[in-house]
Design a protein around this motif. Structure first.
Motif, mmCIF file in Angstrom:
data_model
loop_
_atom_site.group_PDB
_atom_site.id
_atom_site.type_symbol
_atom_site.label_atom_id
_atom_site.label_comp_id
_atom_site.label_asym_id
_atom_site.label_seq_id
_atom_site.Cartn_x
_atom_site.Cartn_y
_atom_site.Cartn_z
ATOM 1 N N LYS A 106 0.831 -1.199 0.000
ATOM 2 C CA LYS A 106 0.000 0.000 0.000
ATOM 3 C C LYS A 106 0.872 1.259 0.000
ATOM 4 O O LYS A 106 0.644 2.185 -0.778
ATOM 5 N N ILE A 107 1.867 1.282 0.842
ATOM 6 C CA ILE A 107 2.763 2.441 0.911
ATOM 7 C C ILE A 107 3.556 2.588 -0.384
ATOM 8 O O ILE A 107 3.779 3.701 -0.866
ATOM 9 N N LEU A 108 3.960 1.475 -0.979
ATOM 10 C CA LEU A 108 4.691 1.531 -2.247
ATOM 11 C C LEU A 108 3.843 2.198 -3.326
ATOM 12 O O LEU A 108 4.329 3.070 -4.065
ATOM 13 N N GLY A 109 2.561 1.829 -3.425
ATOM 14 C CA GLY A 109 1.672 2.475 -4.388
ATOM 15 C C GLY A 109 1.510 3.954 -4.112
ATOM 16 O O GLY A 109 1.503 4.776 -5.030
ATOM 17 N N GLN A 110 1.401 4.316 -2.838
ATOM 18 C CA GLN A 110 1.257 5.722 -2.476
ATOM 19 C C GLN A 110 2.528 6.506 -2.780
ATOM 20 O O GLN A 110 2.468 7.658 -3.211
ATOM 21 N N VAL A 111 3.690 5.893 -2.582
ATOM 22 C CA VAL A 111 4.961 6.558 -2.879
ATOM 23 C C VAL A 111 5.088 6.811 -4.380
ATOM 24 O O VAL A 111 5.537 7.886 -4.806
ATOM 25 N N VAL A 112 4.683 5.841 -5.196
ATOM 26 C CA VAL A 112 4.721 6.035 -6.652
ATOM 27 C C VAL A 112 3.851 7.224 -7.049
ATOM 28 O O VAL A 112 4.260 8.072 -7.853
ATOM 29 N N ALA A 113 2.660 7.323 -6.455
ATOM 30 C CA ALA A 113 1.775 8.447 -6.754
ATOM 31 C C ALA A 113 2.397 9.772 -6.315
ATOM 32 O O ALA A 113 2.350 10.761 -7.055
ATOM 33 N N VAL A 114 2.998 9.802 -5.152
ATOM 34 C CA VAL A 114 3.621 11.036 -4.652
ATOM 35 C C VAL A 114 4.787 11.457 -5.540
ATOM 36 O O VAL A 114 4.969 12.644 -5.819
ATOM 37 N N VAL A 115 5.565 10.501 -6.017
ATOM 38 C CA VAL A 115 6.672 10.824 -6.930
ATOM 39 C C VAL A 115 6.126 11.477 -8.199
ATOM 40 O O VAL A 115 6.698 12.456 -8.699
ATOM 41 N N LEU A 116 5.023 10.962 -8.717
ATOM 42 C CA LEU A 116 4.402 11.590 -9.894
ATOM 43 C C LEU A 116 3.937 13.009 -9.577
ATOM 44 O O LEU A 116 4.126 13.923 -10.376
ATOM 45 N N PHE A 117 3.350 13.213 -8.389
ATOM 46 C CA PHE A 117 2.912 14.554 -7.992
ATOM 47 C C PHE A 117 4.101 15.510 -7.893
ATOM 48 O O PHE A 117 4.037 16.649 -8.351
ATOM 49 N N LEU A 118 5.176 15.038 -7.281
ATOM 50 C CA LEU A 118 6.360 15.894 -7.129
ATOM 51 C C LEU A 118 6.981 16.223 -8.479
ATOM 52 O O LEU A 118 7.379 17.354 -8.725
ATOM 53 N N PHE A 119 7.052 15.223 -9.347
ATOM 54 C CA PHE A 119 7.611 15.463 -10.668
ATOM 55 C C PHE A 119 6.766 16.480 -11.431
ATOM 56 O O PHE A 119 7.285 17.404 -12.044
ATOM 57 N N ALA A 120 5.455 16.329 -11.379
ATOM 58 C CA ALA A 120 4.562 17.269 -12.060
ATOM 59 C C ALA A 120 4.647 18.655 -11.428
ATOM 60 O O ALA A 120 4.609 19.660 -12.124
ATOM 61 N N GLY A 121 4.781 18.728 -10.114
ATOM 62 C CA GLY A 121 4.844 20.010 -9.422
ATOM 63 C C GLY A 121 6.053 20.840 -9.785
ATOM 64 O O GLY A 121 6.010 22.064 -9.738
ATOM 65 N N ASN A 122 7.139 20.199 -10.176
ATOM 66 C CA ASN A 122 8.323 20.936 -10.587
ATOM 67 C C ASN A 122 8.128 21.669 -11.909
ATOM 68 O O ASN A 122 8.873 22.579 -12.220
ATOM 69 N N PHE A 123 7.136 21.275 -12.682
ATOM 70 C CA PHE A 123 6.951 21.848 -14.001
ATOM 71 C C PHE A 123 5.654 22.626 -14.144
ATOM 72 O O PHE A 123 5.375 23.153 -15.201
ATOM 73 N N LEU A 124 4.855 22.698 -13.095
ATOM 74 C CA LEU A 124 3.585 23.407 -13.184
ATOM 75 C C LEU A 124 3.759 24.887 -12.872
ATOM 76 O O LEU A 124 3.384 25.368 -11.825
#
Length: 142
Positions: A106-124
Motif C-alpha cells: 500500500k505504501i509503495l503504491g502511495q509513494v509512486v503516486a507522490v513521486v508523480l505529484f512531485l515530478f509534475a509540481g516541478n513543471f507546473l
C-alpha cells in the motif's frame, strides 16, 4: 479580464465536480450494495455500526476528472501526471478495500503516486492557472 474568466472557470469546474459527485456517489453505492462490495463491521478496527458500501472513492475520482477536463486542465502534459497519480491512489485504495494487501504494498503504491505529484509540481508554472491556485490557497490556508 482574463483573471476574472479564470476565476469563473475554476468555480464552474469545482461546481461541476461537486454536482457530478452528488449524482455518482449514490449510484456507485447502490452498485456496490447490489454486488456485495461492502465493508462489514468487525468491532475491532472497523467500528461502524452497519455495513458500508465501497466505491465512493471511485465516484469522487471520476467527478474530479470531469471537473479538471471541463476547465481544460487535462490538456496540459503535467496534469496528466497528476491524473495518473490520482488514478494510482484510487486503484490502491480500491484494492485495499476489496482484498487484504500488506502495508508495504500500500505504501509503495502511495509513494509512486507522490513521486508523480512531485515530478509534475516541478513543471507546473503555468501563469494563467495562478487565479485557481490563489482561490485554493485561500481555502487551504485560512
Amino acid at each position: 479580464m482574463m483573471v476574472v474568466m479564470m476565476y469563473k472557470m475554476c468555480i464552474y469546474g469545482s461546481l461541476m465536480s461537486f454536482f457530478v459527485s452528488l449524482i455518482t456517489i449514490p449510484f456507485f453505492c447502490k452498485f456496490a450494495i447490489s454486488f456485495g462490495i461492502i465493508d462489514q463491521p468487525d468491532g475491532k478496527i472497523k467500528k461502524h455500526k452497519t455495513a458500508t458500501p465501497y466505491l465512493g472513492g471511485v465516484a469522487v475520482f471520476f467527478s474530479m476528472i470531469i471537473g479538471m477536463y471541463y476547465i481544460g486542465l487535462l490538456s496540459f502534459q503535467y496534469f496528466k501526471l497528476i491524473t495518473l497519480g490520482l488514478f494510482i491512489l484510487m486503484i490502491v485504495g480500491l484494492i485495499d478495500d476489496l482484498y487484504p494487501i500488506t502495508p508495504v504494498k500500500k505504501i509503495l503504491g502511495q509513494v509512486v503516486a507522490v513521486v508523480l505529484f512531485l515530478f509534475a509540481g516541478n513543471f507546473l508554472k503555468i501563469p494563467h492557472l495562478y487565479p485557481c491556485a490563489t482561490v485554493l490557497d485561500y481555502f487551504f490556508t485560512y
